[in-house]
Structures are given as structure tokens and as C-alpha cells.
Scaffold this motif. Structure first.
Motif, mmCIF file in Angstrom:
data_model
loop_
_atom_site.group_PDB
_atom_site.id
_atom_site.type_symbol
_atom_site.label_atom_id
_atom_site.label_comp_id
_atom_site.label_asym_id
_atom_site.label_seq_id
_atom_site.Cartn_x
_atom_site.Cartn_y
_atom_site.Cartn_z
ATOM 1 N N GLY A 20 65.560 -44.546 54.750
ATOM 2 C CA GLY A 20 66.379 -44.002 55.831
ATOM 3 C C GLY A 20 65.531 -43.160 56.767
ATOM 4 N N GLY A 21 66.233 -42.361 57.599
ATOM 5 C CA GLY A 21 65.508 -41.537 58.579
ATOM 6 C C GLY A 21 64.647 -40.499 57.862
ATOM 7 N N ASP A 22 63.464 -40.257 58.410
ATOM 8 C CA ASP A 22 62.626 -39.247 57.765
ATOM 9 C C ASP A 22 63.136 -37.849 58.122
ATOM 10 O OD1 ASP A 22 61.827 -39.153 60.456
ATOM 11 O OD2 ASP A 22 59.858 -38.381 59.906
ATOM 12 N N SER A 82 61.827 -46.869 55.658
ATOM 13 C CA SER A 82 62.439 -47.942 56.463
ATOM 14 C C SER A 82 63.947 -47.829 56.279
ATOM 15 C CB SER A 82 61.968 -49.318 55.979
ATOM 16 O OG SER A 82 62.573 -49.619 54.707
ATOM 17 N N ARG A 83 64.680 -48.556 57.098
ATOM 18 C CA ARG A 83 66.132 -48.573 56.969
ATOM 19 C C ARG A 83 66.600 -49.881 56.326
ATOM 20 N NH1 ARG A 83 68.871 -44.402 58.675
ATOM 21 N NH2 ARG A 83 68.027 -42.975 60.232
ATOM 22 N N GLU A 84 65.776 -50.474 55.516
ATOM 23 C CA GLU A 84 66.132 -51.733 54.851
ATOM 24 C C GLU A 84 67.397 -51.563 54.007
ATOM 25 O OE1 GLU A 84 64.795 -55.039 54.730
ATOM 26 O OE2 GLU A 84 66.800 -55.076 53.824
ATOM 27 N N LYS A 144 68.665 -36.412 50.981
ATOM 28 C CA LYS A 144 67.803 -36.112 52.116
ATOM 29 C C LYS A 144 68.515 -36.523 53.397
ATOM 30 C CE LYS A 144 66.465 -39.437 53.852
ATOM 31 N NZ LYS A 144 66.904 -40.264 55.033
ATOM 32 N N THR A 145 68.626 -35.656 54.353
ATOM 33 C CA THR A 145 69.005 -36.017 55.728
ATOM 34 C C THR A 145 69.189 -34.759 56.554
ATOM 35 O OG1 THR A 145 70.580 -37.090 57.222
ATOM 36 C CG2 THR A 145 71.495 -36.169 55.188
ATOM 37 N N ILE A 146 68.811 -34.849 57.825
ATOM 38 C CA ILE A 146 69.038 -33.693 58.711
ATOM 39 C C ILE A 146 70.519 -33.576 59.028
ATOM 40 C CG2 ILE A 146 66.737 -33.861 59.773
ATOM 41 C CD1 ILE A 146 68.179 -34.980 62.295
ATOM 42 N N ASP A 147 71.291 -34.656 58.779
ATOM 43 C CA ASP A 147 72.722 -34.642 59.141
ATOM 44 C C ASP A 147 73.576 -33.838 58.182
ATOM 45 O OD1 ASP A 147 72.844 -38.113 60.309
ATOM 46 O OD2 ASP A 147 71.922 -36.305 61.120
ATOM 47 N N ASN A 148 73.067 -33.609 56.966
ATOM 48 C CA ASN A 148 73.815 -32.859 55.937
ATOM 49 C C ASN A 148 75.162 -33.506 55.640
ATOM 50 O OD1 ASN A 148 74.028 -30.720 54.068
ATOM 51 N ND2 ASN A 148 75.364 -29.598 55.451
ATOM 52 N N LEU A 188 72.425 -33.038 69.982
ATOM 53 C CA LEU A 188 71.731 -32.980 68.688
ATOM 54 C C LEU A 188 72.110 -34.198 67.870
ATOM 55 C CD1 LEU A 188 72.114 -29.181 67.789
ATOM 56 C CD2 LEU A 188 70.267 -30.314 69.030
ATOM 57 N N MET A 189 71.282 -34.522 66.853
ATOM 58 C CA MET A 189 71.574 -35.677 66.024
ATOM 59 C C MET A 189 72.797 -35.407 65.146
ATOM 60 S SD MET A 189 67.964 -37.352 64.939
ATOM 61 C CE MET A 189 67.245 -38.618 66.018
ATOM 62 N N GLY A 190 73.360 -36.505 64.672
ATOM 63 C CA GLY A 190 74.587 -36.417 63.877
ATOM 64 C C GLY A 190 75.584 -37.407 64.417
ATOM 65 N N HIS A 191 75.424 -38.670 63.930
ATOM 66 C CA HIS A 191 76.238 -39.761 64.483
ATOM 67 C C HIS A 191 77.691 -39.660 64.009
ATOM 68 C CE1 HIS A 191 75.149 -42.939 67.093
ATOM 69 N NE2 HIS A 191 75.771 -43.860 66.407
ATOM 70 N N LYS A 192 77.843 -39.450 62.686
ATOM 71 C CA LYS A 192 79.203 -39.495 62.140
ATOM 72 C C LYS A 192 79.720 -38.126 61.735
ATOM 73 C CE LYS A 192 78.486 -44.205 60.414
ATOM 74 N NZ LYS A 192 77.993 -44.960 59.237
ATOM 75 N N ALA A 241 77.120 -33.078 69.439
ATOM 76 C CA ALA A 241 76.557 -34.031 68.471
ATOM 77 C C ALA A 241 76.495 -35.395 69.140
ATOM 78 C CB ALA A 241 77.429 -34.107 67.225
ATOM 79 N N GLU A 242 75.502 -36.206 68.760
ATOM 80 C CA GLU A 242 75.373 -37.521 69.414
ATOM 81 C C GLU A 242 76.628 -38.385 69.173
ATOM 82 O OE1 GLU A 242 72.378 -40.156 67.683
ATOM 83 O OE2 GLU A 242 72.447 -38.914 65.886
ATOM 84 N N GLY A 243 77.387 -38.060 68.164
ATOM 85 C CA GLY A 243 78.602 -38.828 67.853
ATOM 86 C C GLY A 243 79.863 -38.236 68.458
ATOM 87 N N GLY A 290 66.749 -35.387 70.314
ATOM 88 C CA GLY A 290 66.216 -36.588 69.633
ATOM 89 C C GLY A 290 65.366 -36.306 68.398
ATOM 90 N N TYR A 291 64.255 -37.025 68.311
ATOM 91 C CA TYR A 291 63.449 -37.069 67.082
ATOM 92 C C TYR A 291 62.628 -35.801 66.844
ATOM 93 C CZ TYR A 291 65.205 -41.688 66.940
ATOM 94 O OH TYR A 291 66.081 -42.736 66.884
ATOM 95 N N VAL A 292 62.617 -34.921 67.819
ATOM 96 C CA VAL A 292 61.978 -33.622 67.580
ATOM 97 C C VAL A 292 62.640 -32.961 66.375
ATOM 98 C CG1 VAL A 292 61.660 -31.314 68.577
ATOM 99 C CG2 VAL A 292 61.366 -33.347 70.003
ATOM 100 N N GLN A 293 63.975 -33.215 66.198
ATOM 101 C CA GLN A 293 64.709 -32.580 65.103
ATOM 102 C C GLN A 293 64.253 -33.065 63.728
ATOM 103 O OE1 GLN A 293 69.154 -32.584 66.453
ATOM 104 N NE2 GLN A 293 68.040 -34.014 67.738
ATOM 105 N N ARG A 294 63.564 -34.194 63.699
ATOM 106 C CA ARG A 294 63.152 -34.772 62.405
ATOM 107 C C ARG A 294 61.652 -34.610 62.152
ATOM 108 N NH1 ARG A 294 66.043 -40.426 62.380
ATOM 109 N NH2 ARG A 294 63.951 -41.077 61.807
ATOM 110 N N GLY A 295 60.964 -33.943 63.116
ATOM 111 C CA GLY A 295 59.506 -33.863 62.990
ATOM 112 C C GLY A 295 59.029 -32.511 62.507
#
Ligand code: F6P
Length: 367
Positions: A20-22, A82-84, A144-148, A188-192, A241-243, A290-295
């Protein structure tokens, strides 16, 4: 027990992967699992590259102590991700071979002589993990996830680091919004689930916070922003939130919402900024963090949580307690059945105290 004395372990060899997302804290968690498993229990550790893709492609290597040393503060994941989703797209093509992904994963698991597979991931990863457990593999998960937004744990590692990053960005936007008497919408990130936007909005003093769980009415936002101006506050920060979605969008089906967003601009922040500008006549701008939040490096809190979850996973391995996810319960590290997070998303409850906290300090929640 003498320091450094090896303890007995049911698990002799396990694989570890990040999927999943790093997020910041992944390497701290890898370090926690591996150092405890190796130093305390003498286990052999196989690093799987790029999430479940590495299992499908047999892309794996024996990890040595040097591999999981000095990575506590390192962002990202040394294993790759990966998101496989092997159960979603079940076949793959390698040259003229069309294979079954799940069979390939099970083959690799047995070829590597694994007693267990440790997964570091979010909702999708734990759903895949639960299904693999139902296929007979021994699985242990770390949240693991920034979305909690993982059901079963009070917090996932990655969240606090992203919260700090988002809060700092909101702090910085205050000065430029004030200088230009503007409304600035930060996405900020957080789709759902809107945990990140809600907490960063409160921490950063956002005047309006919009989360997917509470569809907004732009007229109510407009009224709030106009009242702020009449009170002498000629700038505002909207944290979305992006969602986040309007009440109108919330009434659309998935296809309708996709069409609407293609017509009105895919980014939530830009759509909301335009809606606000149209409704209020106030000059508005948008920022997508965006991805700054995950870096970058993990926060101290995430390092502690990730390390604690990691060493707890090593203890589960040693006891042969498979089919579990380690989790935070208040101040305690516990383990729960893998079926608990499977297929679910932990949304912000509408009666959550943080929503009332935001309202109590005068924040508009869009309705
Ligand atoms: O990992 C969670 C997340 O960061 C979401 O907040 C975001 O919507 C998504 O991942 C982005 O996915 P990707 O990394 O595949 O672009």
C-alpha cells in the motif's frame, strides 16, 4: 533471563513485506520486528520486495542485521511497496505464461520455507492478509497508514508524522492568506476518512474543516467566511480532506461523482476554492499538499508506536500466534483477530469528540 540470551520461538523463518501507500515509520516498524525477532528469538528473516508483487515474482532476500540497523529515522521502506491486490486481479502474465497470483504467492511462501508472513499495510493489505490466512498461510499484520482509518487500532503509524506535516503547512498558509486577505483551501490526504484533515485542521486552527463523513453546503461555508470578514478577519483557511464532497455530490452514485469531478476539476481543493469564490466574491486559492504528507523522517511518536508494534509482532511470531494484527488500544499494545479490519474503513464517527472540539472553537464543519 540473561541479556542477549536467545528465547525459544515457534517461528523459525518468516517473510516481511510492506504494501500500500508508504509512510514515515515503516522502516522503524521493520527494525522493531526484525531486531526483536533476530536478537531475542534467533529467527531467520526474508525480506519480500515491493509488497505482494515480490511474492508473485519470488523477489526476496535473506535480511542480515546490517539491513535493519540504522533505519529507525529513515523515511519510506527499505523493502519497497506496491498496491498489488492479488485477489482483485487474480491472474498475471509473465511472458507467455498466464498465472494465478494467489497460487504464485502460496508457492513462494512454501518455497522460501516461511513459517509466517508479516505484513505492514493498511486496509487493503489486511484484507489481502485475511484472505491469505483463509487460504492456510500464517499471517501477522501491523497497521500502517497516514489516513488512520484501520478498524481495530486506535492509531496507525504514519498518522502522527503526516499530522505534523499538515499542521506545519497550515501554519505557513496563515501568513500568506493574511497578507493577501484571501481564502486558502488546503487539501490533505484521506480519501474515505477525514482523520488527517480533522486533526490537522484543529491543530492548525483551520476556520473551516471539510471531511468525507460530513458532506458540506457551500452556502453555509460562505456565510461563515463572510461573518469572519465582518468581524475583521479578512482571511480564512479551509482544510479539506481529498475525499470531502458537497451534499449534491454525496447524493450522486460513484459513476456520477466521477463524471462531475471530471467536469469540475479532479482536485477537491480547487473545486472548493472556486465554489467559495463564486459564492462570496472573496479571492480564493488552493494548495494540494499531496505526497509531502507521506515523505521524510517519522515523528518521535510514530517511531515509538512503530517500534512497539514491531516488537509485539515478534512476540506473536515466537508464540506462534498467527492470524492476528497488532494494535494500539489506549496506551496498550494488543493483538486482534485479522477478521476485524478486513474489508472495513474506520471513518470519523459523527459524534467523535474532535468534531465537537472543532465546533467549540468556532470552526465551521460545512453544515
Ligand atoms: O496511503 C493512503 C493514501 O496516502 C491516501 O491518503 C491517498 O488517497 C492514497 O494513499 C494515494 O494513493 P497512491 O499512493 O496510490 O497515489
Amino acid at each position: 533471563m540473561v541479556m542477549g540470551e536467545k528465547r525459544t520461538s515457534v517461528t523459525k523463518t518468516f517473510g516481511i513485506l510492506t504494501a500500500g501507500g508508504d509512510c514515515p515509520g515503516l522502516n522503524a516498524a521493520i527494525r522493531g520486528v526484525c531486531r526483536a525477532a533476530y536478537n531475542r528469538y534467533g529467527m531467520s528473516i526474508i525480506g519480500i520486495a515491493n509488497g505482494f508483487t515480490g511474492l508473485i515474482e519470488e523477489n526476496a532476500r535473506l535480511l542480515k542485521p546490517g539491513d535493519f540497523s540504522g533505519i529507525l529515522t529513515q523515511g519510506g521502506t527499505i523493502l519497497g511497496a506496491s498496491r498489488e491486490k492479488p485477489f482483485k486481479h487474480e491472474t498475471y502474465e509473465a511472458g507467455d505464461i498466464v498465472g494465478d497470483k494467489v497460487l504464485a504467492i502460496k508457492d513462494t511462501y512454501h518455497k522460501l520455507g516461511l513459517d509466517c508472513l508479516v505484513l505492514l499495510g493498511g486496509n487493503g493489505t489486511h484484507t489481502t492478509g485475511y484472505k491469505l490466512a483463509c487460504e492456510g498461510l500464517n499471517i501477522i499484520g501491523l497497521p500502517k497508514t497516514i489516513d488512520n482509518d484501520i478498524v481495530g487500532t486506535d492509531r496507525s503509524f504514519g498518522f502522527h508524522s503526516a499530522l505534523s506535516i499538515g499542521t506545519e503547512a497550515i501554519d505557513r498558509l496563515h501568513s500568506t492568506a493574511q497578507s493577501h486577505s484571501r481564502v486558502i483551501v488546503i487539501e490533505l490526504m484521506g480519501h474515505k476518512a477525514g482523520w488527517l484533515a480533522l486533526y490537522a485542521g484543529v491543530a492548525g486552527g483551520g476556520d473551516t474543516i471539510l471531511i468525507p463523513e460530513i458532506p458540506y453546503d457551500v452556502n453555509i461555508i460562505a456565510r461563515h467566511l463572510k461573518e469572519r470578514r465582518q468581524s475583521g478577519k479578512h482571511f480564512s483557511i479551509v482544510v479539506a480532506a481529498e475525499g470531502a464532497m458537497s451534499i449534491e455530490e454525496s447524493r450522486m452514485d460513484k459513476k456520477g461523482r466521477k463524471k462531475y469531478r471530471l467536469e469540475h476539476g479532479p482536485s477537491t481543493a480547487y473545486r472548493i476554492a472556486r465554489e467559495i469564490s463564486d459564492e462570496t466574491g472573496i479571492e480564493s486559492r488552493a494548495t494540494v499538499l499531496g505526497y509531502v504528507q507521506r515523505g521524510g523522517i517519522p515523528s518521535a511518536s510514530d517511531r515509538v508506536l512503530a517500534t512497539s508494534l514491531g516488537t509485539a509482532a515478534a512476540d506473536l511470531l515466537a508464540r506462534g500466534e498467527y492470524g492476528r494484527m497488532v494494535a494500539l488500544d489506549g496506551n496498550d499494545i494488543v493483538s486482534i483477530d485479522l477478521s476485524v479490519p478486513e474489508g472495513k474503513v474506520k471513518a470519523v464517527p459523527l459524534d467523535h469528540y474532535m468534531i465537537d472540539t472543532a465546533r467549540a472553537v468556532g470552526t465551521c464543519m460545512g453544515v
